[in-house]
Design a protein around this motif. Structure first.
Motif, PDB file in Angstrom:
ATOM      1  N   ILE A  69      -1.471 -16.117   3.131  1.00 57.42           N
ATOM      2  CA  ILE A  69      -0.728 -15.329   4.103  1.00 57.42           C
ATOM      3  C   ILE A  69       0.166 -14.406   3.278  1.00 57.42           C
ATOM      4  O   ILE A  69       1.064 -14.869   2.578  1.00 57.42           O
ATOM      5  CB  ILE A  69       0.128 -16.218   5.037  1.00 57.42           C
ATOM      6  N   LEU A  70      -0.119 -13.114   3.333  1.00 58.35           N
ATOM      7  CA  LEU A  70       0.634 -12.132   2.561  1.00 58.35           C
ATOM      8  C   LEU A  70       1.673 -11.484   3.452  1.00 58.35           C
ATOM      9  O   LEU A  70       1.330 -10.766   4.400  1.00 58.35           O
ATOM     10  CB  LEU A  70      -0.309 -11.078   1.980  1.00 58.35           C
ATOM     11  N   GLY A  71       2.939 -11.767   3.175  1.00 60.27           N
ATOM     12  CA  GLY A  71       4.045 -11.124   3.871  1.00 60.27           C
ATOM     13  C   GLY A  71       4.333  -9.799   3.198  1.00 60.27           C
ATOM     14  O   GLY A  71       4.710  -9.773   2.017  1.00 60.27           O
ATOM     15  N   THR A  72       4.150  -8.709   3.908  1.00 54.38           N
ATOM     16  CA  THR A  72       4.201  -7.377   3.306  1.00 54.38           C
ATOM     17  C   THR A  72       5.553  -6.681   3.452  1.00 54.38           C
ATOM     18  O   THR A  72       5.648  -5.471   3.288  1.00 54.38           O
ATOM     19  CB  THR A  72       3.098  -6.490   3.913  1.00 54.38           C
ATOM     20  N   GLY A  73       6.594  -7.427   3.755  1.00 59.67           N
ATOM     21  CA  GLY A  73       7.921  -6.840   3.921  1.00 59.67           C
ATOM     22  C   GLY A  73       8.316  -6.786   5.378  1.00 59.67           C
ATOM     23  O   GLY A  73       7.888  -7.607   6.186  1.00 59.67           O
ATOM     24  N   ASP A  74       9.122  -5.785   5.723  1.00 60.45           N
ATOM     25  CA  ASP A  74       9.635  -5.717   7.099  1.00 60.45           C
ATOM     26  C   ASP A  74       8.636  -5.143   8.097  1.00 60.45           C
ATOM     27  O   ASP A  74       8.877  -5.165   9.298  1.00 60.45           O
ATOM     28  CB  ASP A  74      10.951  -4.948   7.146  1.00 60.45           C
ATOM     29  N   LYS A  75       7.505  -4.616   7.591  1.00 59.41           N
ATOM     30  CA  LYS A  75       6.458  -4.149   8.508  1.00 59.41           C
ATOM     31  C   LYS A  75       5.095  -4.560   7.963  1.00 59.41           C
ATOM     32  O   LYS A  75       4.935  -4.793   6.771  1.00 59.41           O
ATOM     33  CB  LYS A  75       6.524  -2.634   8.715  1.00 59.41           C
ATOM     34  N   GLN A  76       4.137  -4.659   8.856  1.00 63.01           N
ATOM     35  CA  GLN A  76       2.785  -5.050   8.456  1.00 63.01           C
ATOM     36  C   GLN A  76       2.100  -3.892   7.749  1.00 63.01           C
ATOM     37  O   GLN A  76       2.110  -2.758   8.225  1.00 63.01           O
ATOM     38  CB  GLN A  76       1.962  -5.460   9.679  1.00 63.01           C
ATOM     39  N   ARG A  77       1.545  -4.216   6.584  1.00 63.82           N
ATOM     40  CA  ARG A  77       0.756  -3.254   5.820  1.00 63.82           C
ATOM     41  C   ARG A  77      -0.490  -3.986   5.344  1.00 63.82           C
ATOM     42  O   ARG A  77      -0.476  -5.198   5.201  1.00 63.82           O
ATOM     43  CB  ARG A  77       1.568  -2.737   4.635  1.00 63.82           C
ATOM     44  N   PHE A  78      -1.528  -3.253   5.076  1.00 58.37           N
ATOM     45  CA  PHE A  78      -2.783  -3.883   4.672  1.00 58.37           C
ATOM     46  C   PHE A  78      -3.070  -3.610   3.205  1.00 58.37           C
ATOM     47  O   PHE A  78      -2.941  -2.474   2.738  1.00 58.37           O
ATOM     48  CB  PHE A  78      -3.924  -3.414   5.568  1.00 58.37           C
ATOM     49  N   ILE A  79      -3.473  -4.647   2.513  1.00 61.61           N
ATOM     50  CA  ILE A  79      -3.748  -4.580   1.085  1.00 61.61           C
ATOM     51  C   ILE A  79      -5.130  -3.968   0.847  1.00 61.61           C
ATOM     52  O   ILE A  79      -6.045  -4.214   1.635  1.00 61.61           O
ATOM     53  CB  ILE A  79      -3.624  -5.996   0.454  1.00 61.61           C
ATOM     54  N   HIS A  80      -5.260  -3.190  -0.205  1.00 63.18           N
ATOM     55  CA  HIS A  80      -6.559  -2.599  -0.529  1.00 63.18           C
ATOM     56  C   HIS A  80      -7.500  -3.715  -0.992  1.00 63.18           C
ATOM     57  O   HIS A  80      -7.111  -4.569  -1.798  1.00 63.18           O
ATOM     58  CB  HIS A  80      -6.407  -1.540  -1.621  1.00 63.18           C
ATOM     59  N   PRO A  81      -8.733  -3.735  -0.509  1.00 67.47           N
ATOM     60  CA  PRO A  81      -9.669  -4.807  -0.861  1.00 67.47           C
ATOM     61  C   PRO A  81      -9.889  -4.988  -2.365  1.00 67.47           C
ATOM     62  O   PRO A  81     -10.119  -6.105  -2.828  1.00 67.47           O
ATOM     63  CB  PRO A  81     -10.964  -4.391  -0.164  1.00 67.47           C
ATOM     64  N   ARG A  82      -9.776  -3.937  -3.151  1.00 66.70           N
ATOM     65  CA  ARG A  82     -10.000  -4.104  -4.588  1.00 66.70           C
ATOM     66  C   ARG A  82      -8.912  -4.954  -5.247  1.00 66.70           C
ATOM     67  O   ARG A  82      -9.152  -5.586  -6.271  1.00 66.70           O
ATOM     68  CB  ARG A  82     -10.141  -2.754  -5.289  1.00 66.70           C
ATOM     69  N   LEU A  83      -7.727  -5.016  -4.656  1.00 68.66           N
ATOM     70  CA  LEU A  83      -6.634  -5.815  -5.228  1.00 68.66           C
ATOM     71  C   LEU A  83      -6.857  -7.315  -5.022  1.00 68.66           C
ATOM     72  O   LEU A  83      -6.347  -8.125  -5.789  1.00 68.66           O
ATOM     73  CB  LEU A  83      -5.292  -5.400  -4.633  1.00 68.66           C
ATOM     74  N   ILE A  84      -7.614  -7.657  -3.999  1.00 66.75           N
ATOM     75  CA  ILE A  84      -7.841  -9.076  -3.705  1.00 66.75           C
ATOM     76  C   ILE A  84      -9.305  -9.468  -3.885  1.00 66.75           C
ATOM     77  O   ILE A  84      -9.734 -10.515  -3.402  1.00 66.75           O
ATOM     78  CB  ILE A  84      -7.354  -9.425  -2.283  1.00 66.75           C
ATOM     79  N   ALA A  85     -10.043  -8.662  -4.606  1.00 70.80           N
ATOM     80  CA  ALA A  85     -11.475  -8.909  -4.796  1.00 70.80           C
ATOM     81  C   ALA A  85     -11.748 -10.276  -5.413  1.00 70.80           C
ATOM     82  O   ALA A  85     -12.706 -10.963  -5.019  1.00 70.80           O
ATOM     83  CB  ALA A  85     -12.093  -7.806  -5.645  1.00 70.80           C
ATOM     84  N   ALA A  86     -10.919 -10.708  -6.371  1.00 74.05           N
ATOM     85  CA  ALA A  86     -11.135 -12.021  -7.004  1.00 74.05           C
ATOM     86  C   ALA A  86     -10.959 -13.145  -5.990  1.00 74.05           C
ATOM     87  O   ALA A  86     -11.705 -14.132  -6.010  1.00 74.05           O
ATOM     88  CB  ALA A  86     -10.177 -12.213  -8.175  1.00 74.05           C
ATOM     89  N   LEU A  87     -10.004 -13.014  -5.088  1.00 78.32           N
ATOM     90  CA  LEU A  87      -9.804 -14.029  -4.048  1.00 78.32           C
ATOM     91  C   LEU A  87     -10.974 -14.017  -3.065  1.00 78.32           C
ATOM     92  O   LEU A  87     -11.523 -15.067  -2.722  1.00 78.32           O
ATOM     93  CB  LEU A  87      -8.492 -13.783  -3.300  1.00 78.32           C
ATOM     94  N   THR A  88     -11.358 -12.841  -2.635  1.00 75.22           N
ATOM     95  CA  THR A  88     -12.453 -12.706  -1.680  1.00 75.22           C
ATOM     96  C   THR A  88     -13.755 -13.259  -2.259  1.00 75.22           C
ATOM     97  O   THR A  88     -14.521 -13.911  -1.553  1.00 75.22           O
ATOM     98  CB  THR A  88     -12.623 -11.230  -1.270  1.00 75.22           C
ATOM     99  N   ALA A  89     -13.992 -13.026  -3.537  1.00 72.30           N
ATOM    100  CA  ALA A  89     -15.220 -13.511  -4.189  1.00 72.30           C
ATOM    101  C   ALA A  89     -15.294 -15.040  -4.169  1.00 72.30           C
ATOM    102  O   ALA A  89     -16.381 -15.613  -4.192  1.00 72.30           O
ATOM    103  CB  ALA A  89     -15.289 -13.001  -5.621  1.00 72.30           C
ATOM    104  N   GLN A  90     -14.138 -15.699  -4.107  1.00 76.01           N
ATOM    105  CA  GLN A  90     -14.094 -17.159  -4.049  1.00 76.01           C
ATOM    106  C   GLN A  90     -13.947 -17.680  -2.621  1.00 76.01           C
ATOM    107  O   GLN A  90     -13.633 -18.849  -2.411  1.00 76.01           O
ATOM    108  CB  GLN A  90     -12.949 -17.682  -4.918  1.00 76.01           C
ATOM    109  N   ARG A  91     -14.140 -16.783  -1.654  1.00 73.45           N
ATOM    110  CA  ARG A  91     -14.064 -17.129  -0.236  1.00 73.45           C
ATOM    111  C   ARG A  91     -12.662 -17.606   0.163  1.00 73.45           C
ATOM    112  O   ARG A  91     -12.511 -18.489   1.006  1.00 73.45           O
ATOM    113  CB  ARG A  91     -15.135 -18.138   0.131  1.00 73.45           C
TER     114      ARG A  91
END
Length: 125
Positions: A69-91
């Motif tokens: 669960i990524l808390g992005t500060g005082d407003k919701q923002r979406f992380i670029h998929p390339r930044l979390i590619a290692a996490l996504t690759a591990q499901r």
């Protein structure tokens, strides 16, 4: 906002939050951090959402959660998929939301016994 105590106090439970801080088991934090149910919160060296890099997520990857669960500060923002590619690759799922929603969601998933990691970005102003 203060939250009510639950029988999960042996775990790292969010007990309150404000725009610039979070309270975990009645201890106040004003910096970015990673929270896991069964380990003390650790400093996450992130100064702002815009400063996030793929390397910042390696610290989370090492904990092998089912979901982040990524808390992005005082407003919701979406992380670029390339930044979390290692996490996504591990499901490992990553959900982005503002810090207050992230705190509430973390508490719910933690109370359900899920292997969840909370990564909060506290903007250094």
């Amino acid at each position: 906002m203060k939250l009510h105590s639950t029988p999960t106090q042996q775990y790292q439970t969010i007990t309150g939050y404000e725009q610039d801080s979070v309270e975990i088991n009645a201890i106040l934090y004003r910096h970015s951090l990673i929270v896991l149910p069964e380990a003390k919160p650790v400093v996450w060296p992130v100064s702002s959402f815009d400063a996030l890099s793929a390397d910042d997520f390696a610290q989370i990857d090492a904990t092998k959660p089912d979901v982040v669960i990524l808390g992005t500060g005082d407003k919701q923002r979406f992380i670029h998929p390339r930044l979390i590619a290692a996490l996504t690759a591990q499901r490992i799922g990553v959900e982005c939301m503002d810090n207050q929603a992230a705190c509430r969601t973390y508490n719910i998933l933690m109370a359900e016994g899920r292997k969840v990691a909370l990564a909060l970005v506290m903007e250094n102003t």
